[in-house]
Design a protein around this motif. Structure first.
Motif, short mmCIF file in Angstrom:
data_model
loop_
_atom_site.label_atom_id
_atom_site.label_comp_id
_atom_site.label_asym_id
_atom_site.label_seq_id
_atom_site.Cartn_x
_atom_site.Cartn_y
_atom_site.Cartn_z
N THR A 104 0.82 -1.21 0.00
CA THR A 104 0.00 0.00 0.00
C THR A 104 0.86 1.26 0.00
OG1 THR A 104 -1.82 -1.12 1.12
CG2 THR A 104 -1.76 1.28 1.30
N VAL A 105 1.92 1.27 0.77
CA VAL A 105 2.78 2.46 0.83
C VAL A 105 3.39 2.77 -0.53
CG1 VAL A 105 4.98 3.34 1.73
CG2 VAL A 105 3.28 2.42 3.30
N THR A 106 3.94 1.75 -1.19
CA THR A 106 4.54 2.03 -2.50
C THR A 106 3.48 2.38 -3.54
OG1 THR A 106 4.64 -0.37 -2.89
CG2 THR A 106 6.65 0.71 -2.14
N GLN A 107 2.31 1.76 -3.46
CA GLN A 107 1.23 2.13 -4.38
C GLN A 107 0.84 3.59 -4.18
OE1 GLN A 107 -0.21 -0.04 -6.88
NE2 GLN A 107 -0.64 2.07 -7.52
N ASN A 108 0.81 4.03 -2.93
CA ASN A 108 0.52 5.45 -2.66
C ASN A 108 1.55 6.36 -3.34
OD1 ASN A 108 -1.64 4.73 -1.05
ND2 ASN A 108 -0.60 5.09 0.89
N LEU A 109 2.82 5.95 -3.29
CA LEU A 109 3.88 6.76 -3.91
C LEU A 109 3.75 6.78 -5.42
CD1 LEU A 109 6.90 5.61 -1.69
CD2 LEU A 109 5.74 7.83 -1.62
N TRP A 110 3.44 5.63 -6.03
CA TRP A 110 3.27 5.61 -7.48
C TRP A 110 2.04 6.42 -7.88
CZ3 TRP A 110 7.69 4.54 -6.78
CH2 TRP A 110 8.23 3.34 -6.35
N ASP A 111 0.98 6.34 -7.06
CA ASP A 111 -0.22 7.13 -7.35
C ASP A 111 0.05 8.63 -7.26
OD1 ASP A 111 -1.65 4.81 -7.73
OD2 ASP A 111 -2.60 4.83 -5.76
N ALA A 112 1.09 9.00 -6.52
CA ALA A 112 1.47 10.41 -6.41
C ALA A 112 2.46 10.82 -7.49
CB ALA A 112 2.07 10.69 -5.03
N GLY A 113 2.87 9.86 -8.35
CA GLY A 113 3.72 10.19 -9.48
C GLY A 113 5.19 9.86 -9.32
N ALA A 114 5.60 9.24 -8.21
CA ALA A 114 7.00 8.92 -7.99
C ALA A 114 7.51 7.87 -8.98
CB ALA A 114 7.23 8.45 -6.55
N VAL A 115 8.82 7.82 -9.14
CA VAL A 115 9.49 6.91 -10.07
C VAL A 115 10.32 5.91 -9.29
CG1 VAL A 115 11.25 6.77 -11.88
CG2 VAL A 115 9.56 8.62 -11.93
N LEU A 116 10.20 4.62 -9.62
CA LEU A 116 10.94 3.57 -8.95
C LEU A 116 12.32 3.38 -9.59
CD1 LEU A 116 11.25 1.08 -7.06
CD2 LEU A 116 10.09 -0.27 -8.84
N LEU A 117 13.38 3.64 -8.81
CA LEU A 117 14.75 3.40 -9.28
C LEU A 117 15.20 1.97 -9.01
CD1 LEU A 117 16.47 6.68 -8.05
CD2 LEU A 117 15.99 6.06 -10.43
N GLY A 118 14.70 1.39 -7.92
CA GLY A 118 15.09 0.03 -7.59
C GLY A 118 14.85 -0.27 -6.12
N MET A 228 2.92 8.84 1.75
CA MET A 228 3.01 7.46 2.22
C MET A 228 1.86 7.09 3.14
SD MET A 228 7.12 7.26 3.00
CE MET A 228 7.06 5.59 3.66
N ALA A 229 1.42 8.03 3.96
CA ALA A 229 0.43 7.75 5.00
C ALA A 229 -0.97 7.67 4.42
CB ALA A 229 0.48 8.84 6.07
N SER A 230 -1.77 6.75 4.96
CA SER A 230 -3.16 6.63 4.53
C SER A 230 -3.86 5.59 5.39
CB SER A 230 -3.25 6.19 3.06
OG SER A 230 -2.80 4.85 2.91
N LEU A 231 -5.17 5.66 5.39
CA LEU A 231 -5.98 4.56 5.93
C LEU A 231 -5.95 3.42 4.92
CD1 LEU A 231 -8.14 3.33 7.88
CD2 LEU A 231 -9.86 4.49 6.47
N ASP A 232 -5.87 2.19 5.43
CA ASP A 232 -5.87 1.03 4.54
C ASP A 232 -6.73 -0.06 5.16
OD1 ASP A 232 -5.41 -0.95 2.75
OD2 ASP A 232 -3.27 -1.21 3.21
N LEU A 233 -7.84 -0.35 4.51
CA LEU A 233 -8.75 -1.37 5.03
C LEU A 233 -8.17 -2.77 4.95
CD1 LEU A 233 -12.14 -0.06 3.60
CD2 LEU A 233 -11.14 0.36 5.86
N LYS A 234 -7.08 -2.95 4.19
CA LYS A 234 -6.42 -4.25 4.13
C LYS A 234 -5.52 -4.49 5.35
CE LYS A 234 -4.51 -3.67 0.05
NZ LYS A 234 -5.03 -2.36 -0.38
N ASP A 235 -5.29 -3.45 6.13
CA ASP A 235 -4.42 -3.54 7.32
C ASP A 235 -5.26 -3.22 8.55
OD1 ASP A 235 -2.57 -3.31 9.35
OD2 ASP A 235 -1.49 -1.62 8.46
N SER A 236 -5.48 -4.21 9.39
CA SER A 236 -6.34 -4.02 10.56
C SER A 236 -5.73 -3.09 11.60
CB SER A 236 -6.64 -5.38 11.22
OG SER A 236 -5.46 -5.99 11.69
N THR A 237 -4.43 -2.82 11.50
CA THR A 237 -3.79 -1.88 12.43
C THR A 237 -3.74 -0.46 11.88
OG1 THR A 237 -1.55 -2.32 11.60
CG2 THR A 237 -2.38 -3.75 13.35
N SER A 238 -4.20 -0.26 10.66
CA SER A 238 -4.23 1.08 10.07
C SER A 238 -5.29 1.92 10.77
CB SER A 238 -4.54 0.97 8.58
OG SER A 238 -4.62 2.24 7.98
#
Length: 482
Positions: A104-118, A228-238
């Motif tokens: 979820t954290v990396t998906q949030n970053l890609w949704d914000a337009g970030a680029v994955l170097l590795g 990076m931060a968000s509510l995530d229903l897939k994580d019960s501790t979110s």
């Protein structure tokens, strides 16, 4: 003009938006720097993916539809699952694992337009304070020959310090963002437990793990944390709480804020340079208008011992899934038990095995009450100490981040001595609080030292202006050219 890789995230964001630079050329500059580096900070580099993402960012920027991190090249700690990209957790047992899903954290970053170097190197399964336990070899600290960068997010901290990426993700179970940040003169934020989703992050200790950013400046760290931060229903501790504008919070100022100084963090013997730096931080905040208040956290002295019961116990449970049956390494045996034993013996490194053994022991029927249950009670007392301090209108606590500067690879062969690197950071995880490490000075040998700010739950924004005061007073630190 300075190199493109010298731009901070904030500077690069503004230049990209103004069309002064292109995402593709910024990405290429970082890929070139990675190729020339000898730090071993990356386990996997993804040039094709990076170029594809950067080209898409340039298209959006040209159309005026750029997002918060559009075109910003990032490194991702290899504990975050990335769809279609190998994710190893720094371990031989996951050396050939390619997830079919995205954290979820990396998906949030890609949704914000970030680029994955590795994917960045780390201590195996995030278990370590020096990045020496990685199955892919140790990471070198850009601040000196043969120095560790700290851990477990050592690859993230070294890559940011050496300008191999604009920023990076890390995870912090007992200090694994803040301690390497201190040892590399970078900024690291461990958010409140539940602020960032843990879904898709390879688990170490589920009640302690928390994702966060490592960056060059407090402002850059604030920009990354917001995405990076968000509510995530897939994580019960979110936790379902609004995510503040951390960048805007930087302008809040510290005049009238009450800063607590916990006496229990003054270890014996206290290195003179660290003691002087702590006092310097106190003076900087006092000069900026803050009120300095002595506080007591009496159960701090038990935090490290309790942590090294709770964390291995949870690790022994989480790592039971790596058995050669479903994914990852498989070493055949005479029967299924033999396969389990052979796979885990070959796939796990010494430190991971050590923690599994400790964790299994403290959870066993004869020792559960004596060790694990008692450690959980101590954990409650540690959290209560912090609550009582904050009830006295304390806005933040100021402490050192790590007990000393970076040490040489192989310099701490005793595991207990290595564990002591977490003495100042572990209590924050035990209590689930936010903490930030800011570069604040240099040791007698010219190596970075950091100061840590600890805040109230879910008030990371309250730490931002205080951290910025320290940053501005201390100035920026750049490792020597290699």
């Amino acid at each position: 003009m300075s190199a493109l890789t010298d731009l901070t995230i904030a500077e690069a964001r503004d230049k990209l938006a103004a069309k002064e630079i292109r995402a593709t050329e910024l990405t290429e500059a970082y890929l070139t720097a990675i190729e020339a580096s000898d730090l071993n900070a990356f386990i996997t580099v993804t040039p094709e993916r990076a170029h594809e993402m950067a080209e898409a960012s340039d298209t959006r920027l040209a159309a005026g539809t750029g997002r918060a991190l559009e075109g910003i090249p990032l490194g991702i700690k290899d504990l975050f699952c990335t769809e279609g990209v190998r994710t190893t957790a720094g371990s031989k047992i996951l050396g050939n694992f390619t997830p079919t899903y995205e954290s979820t954290v990396t998906q949030n970053l890609w949704d914000a337009g970030a680029v994955l170097l590795g994917k960045l190197n780390l201590d195996e399964f995030a278990m370590g304070s020096s990045n020496e336990t990685s199955a892919f070899g140790p990471v070198l600290n850009p601040w000196g020959e043969n120095l560790v960068p700290g851990g477990s997010s050592g690859g993230s901290a070294a890559a940011v310090a050496a300008h191999l990426c604009a920023g990076a993700t890390g995870t912090d179970t007992g200090g694994s963002i803040r301690q390497p940040a201190a040892l590399t003169a970078t900024v690291g934020i461990k958010p409140t437990y539940g602020r960032c989703s843990r879904w898709g992050i390879v688990a170490f200790a589920s009640s302690l793990d928390q994702a966060g950013p490592i960056a060059r400046t407090v402002k850059d760290a604030a920009i990354l944390l917001r995405e990076m931060a968000s509510l995530d229903l897939k994580d019960s501790t979110s936790v379902d709480r609004p995510v503040p504008d951390y960048e805007a919070a930087l302008e809040g100022g510290v005049k009238g804020k009450r800063i607590g100084i916990p006496k229990e963090y003054r270890v014996d013997p206290m290195p003179p340079a660290l003691d002087a730096l702590w006092q310097q931080g106190i003076d900087w905040l006092k000069d900026a208008g803050a009120e300095i208040v002595p506080v007591s956290l009496p159960h701090t002295k038990y935090a490290l011992a309790a942590y090294y019961i709770v964390a291995p116990a949870e690790a022994s449970s989480n790592l039971a899934r790596y058995d050669g049956v479903r994914y990852g390494l498989r070493v055949e045996g005479d029967d299924i038990i033999g396969m389990y034993e052979a796979t885990r013996a070959a796939g796990f490194g010494d430190e991971v095995k050590r923690r599994i053994l400790i964790g299994t022991y403290v959870l066993s029927a004869g020792y559960y009450d004596a060790y694990y249950l008692r450690a959980q009670k101590v954990r409650s007392l540690i959290a209560r100490d912090f609550n009582r301090a904050f009830e006295k209108d304390i806005d933040a606590l100021l402490t050192p981040t790590a007990p000393g500067p970076a040490f040489s690879i192989g310099g701490k062969p005793d595991p207990v001595e290595m564990y002591l690197n977490d003495v100042f950071t572990v209590p924050v995880n035990m209590a689930g609080l936010p903490g930030i490490s800011v570069p604040a000075g240099l040791s007698e040998t010219g190596l970075p030292l950091g100061l840590q700010l600890i805040g109230r739950p879910f008030e990371e924004d309250g730490l931002m202006p205080i951290a910025r005061v320290i940053e501005e007073a201390a100035g920026h630190f750049q490792p020597p050219a290699r």
